[in-house]
Design an enzyme around this catalytic site. Structure first.
Site, short mmCIF file in Angstrom:
data_model
loop_
_atom_site.label_atom_id
_atom_site.label_comp_id
_atom_site.label_asym_id
_atom_site.label_seq_id
_atom_site.Cartn_x
_atom_site.Cartn_y
_atom_site.Cartn_z
NE ARG A 1 -14.08 -76.97 -60.25
CZ ARG A 1 -14.88 -76.41 -59.34
NH1 ARG A 1 -14.41 -76.07 -58.17
NH2 ARG A 1 -16.15 -76.20 -59.61
CB SER B 1 -20.33 -65.77 -54.42
OG SER B 1 -20.57 -66.99 -55.05
NE ARG C 1 -11.10 -69.74 -53.90
CZ ARG C 1 -12.31 -69.21 -54.13
NH1 ARG C 1 -13.21 -69.92 -54.77
NH2 ARG C 1 -12.60 -68.00 -53.71
CD GLU D 1 -19.95 -69.55 -57.99
OE1 GLU D 1 -20.35 -70.73 -58.04
OE2 GLU D 1 -19.44 -69.04 -56.97
#
Length: 421
Positions: A274, A349, A259, A346
């Site tokens: 991240r 999902s 990403r 997180e």
RNA sequence: GGAGAGGUGGCCGAGUCGGCUUAAGGCAGCUGCCUGCUAAGCAGUUAGUGGGGAAACCCGCUCCCGGGUUCGAAUCCCGGCCUCUCCGCCA
């Protein structure tokens, strides 16, 4: 994507979805194009019908040895007209698809309406660790123990990349194995997948066109690096009609995820929180429409079971419409608590997509008792994202001596190692 | 990367000098009928998608994909994708 007919018949519902998901509203353009399309089709098809009939007459005449020059001349004009209508039609349909691909899925009525502040906690599990000392963040722990090296990552790949070493690398591998084996025991079929996919595949699950800026693109071969295993795993049978009785399909795969995190600079960027490349174990289900909602619950439970086995405290949040992904209809986020950074991270999902993805990727299933093939429903969920899971382990299992205890279930996967010191 | 072959319906497989081929024939499936010899016979039937219609039904498109030639293309021409065989290269 949504069915054009559905959009035509439910414009208000679609417009609300666009608004709730904060997507640009081009519904009116789309509806205008749709009615133009149908007008042009009517005209073009009438001409083609005439052409077909007369061409047949020409064939008959020639066979009978008669001349048909007049009809041929007349059909030349008809054919030209039909052809120009076809060109118009193609342009209209290109535009329709353009907008259709940009209309988000309709959120399920269960979802709270609003932005992320409306996300609703539906349950939580476990307790935050009660340490008798000030917990260190994972990058400090990892660096001191020699199992995490942020500098080396930057040296070889630039900012946003990291290196694991020794027991750190091994724990990552142990977690991957542990997770996959748990899921295989739950009847998910293990896969190894391409990490590069075509634009069409990216479009199938909804990453393209919207998220082009967030992904890595290999220009020389026009391939994209996957941001999640969801992409190849869901698209495996794209463009096909599955035989009756094929469902449900439950799959699991470990892949790295790539990403660009464009625009995320400076937010949660310390350590491994991240990064541009991380490992993840992903679950995908392709199911009968009627079972989708219960499959979402079991999928979420399967992801939660990993956190429970690792004895990591977490909470489950039902996402509000504004926080749902473009393709998602309903989604639970799993957030694990990490004490060193004192944050809920997180790690999963779990989403259901109704038939949004299967329509985009043209996946259908043949009904048992004849009839038209239908679009199955797709779901996916991380179980789990690795670096953040490991962050929680390092930080929550740290000791006052600066070492890290290995969670019970991982010890066999770590060759019996009980503590990283 | 080089050379060759090929891509037709659920499957196998035909398609002649472009028109009578959505597509023969076979298999499989389904529906009837028939039959005491049943891994039998007879008849019928079985694609997707788009448009119109309350419906029956009518029409368009689809023989890998996209263009072109033509009144008309599975059939001719160009481009692309994929598969197979051989060679080369390579972990």
């Amino acid at each position: 994507m949504l069915d054009l007919k559905f959009i035509r018949e439910n414009p208000d519902l679609v417009r609300r979805a666009i608004r709730d998901k904060k997507a640009p509203d081009h519904l009116d353009e789309l509806l205008g194009l749709d009615s133009r399309r149908r007008a042009v089709i009517g005209e073009a098809e009438a001409l083609k019908h005439e052409r077909n009939v007369v061409s047949q007459q020409i064939a008959d005449a020639k066979k009978a040895g008669r001349e048909a020059a007049d009809a041929i001349v007349a059909m030349r004009a008809v054919s030209e007209r039909a052809q120009s209508l076809d060109i118009q039609l193609r342009e209209i349909e290109e535009q329709i698809l353009h907008w259709q691909l940009r209309i988000p899925n309709v959120p399920h009525p269960d979802c709270p309406v609003g932005d992320e502040s409306q996300n609703r906690e539906v349950r939580s599990w476990g307790r935050k660790p009660a340490l008798a000392f000030t917990p260190a963040p994972h990058w400090e722990l990892g660096q001191k123990l020699g199992i995490y090296d942020g500098v080396a990552g930057t040296t070889v790949a630039g900012s946003g990349f990291f290196v694991l070493r020794g027991a750190g690398a091994r724990m990552q591998r142990a977690l991957i194995n542990f997770m996959i084996e748990r899921h295989v025991a739950n009847e998910y079929v293990e896969h190894r997948l391409p990490y590069l996919v075509t634009a069409k595949t990216m479009q199938g699950t909804g990453q393209l066109p919207k998220l082009a800026e967030d992904m890595y693109h290999i220009e020389s071969d026009d391939l994209w690096l996957i941001p999640t295993a969801e992409v190849p795993l869901t698209n495996l049978r794209a463009g096909s009609v599955l035989p009756a009785g094929s469902l449900p399909l439950r799959s699991v795969a470990y892949t790295p995820c790539f990403r660009r995190e464009a625009g995320a600079a400076g937010k949660d960027t310390r350590g491994m929180m991240r990064v541009h490349q991380f490992d993840k174990v992903e679950l995908v289900k392709i199911v009968e429409p009627e079972t989708a909602e219960s499959e979402l619950e079991t999928l979420t439970a399967d992801a939660e079971a990993i956190l429970q086995a690792l004895e990591l405290p977490y909470r489950v949040r039902l996402l509000a419409t504004g926080d749902l992904s473009f393709a998602g209809a309903k989604c639970y986020d799993l957030e694990v608590y990490a004490t060193g950074v004192d944050a809920w991270l997180e790690v999963s999902s779990c989403s259901m997509f109704t038939d949004f993805q299967s329509r985009r990727m043209d996946l259908r299933v043949r009904p048992k008792d004849g009839g038209k093939p239908y679009h199955p429903h797709t779901l996916n969920g991380s179980a789990l994202a690795l670096p953040r899971t490991m962050i929680a382990i390092w930080e929550n299992y740290q000791t006052d001596k600066g070492s890290i205890r290995v969670p019970e279930v991982l010890i066999p996967y770590m060759g019996g190692l009980e503590e990283i010191a």
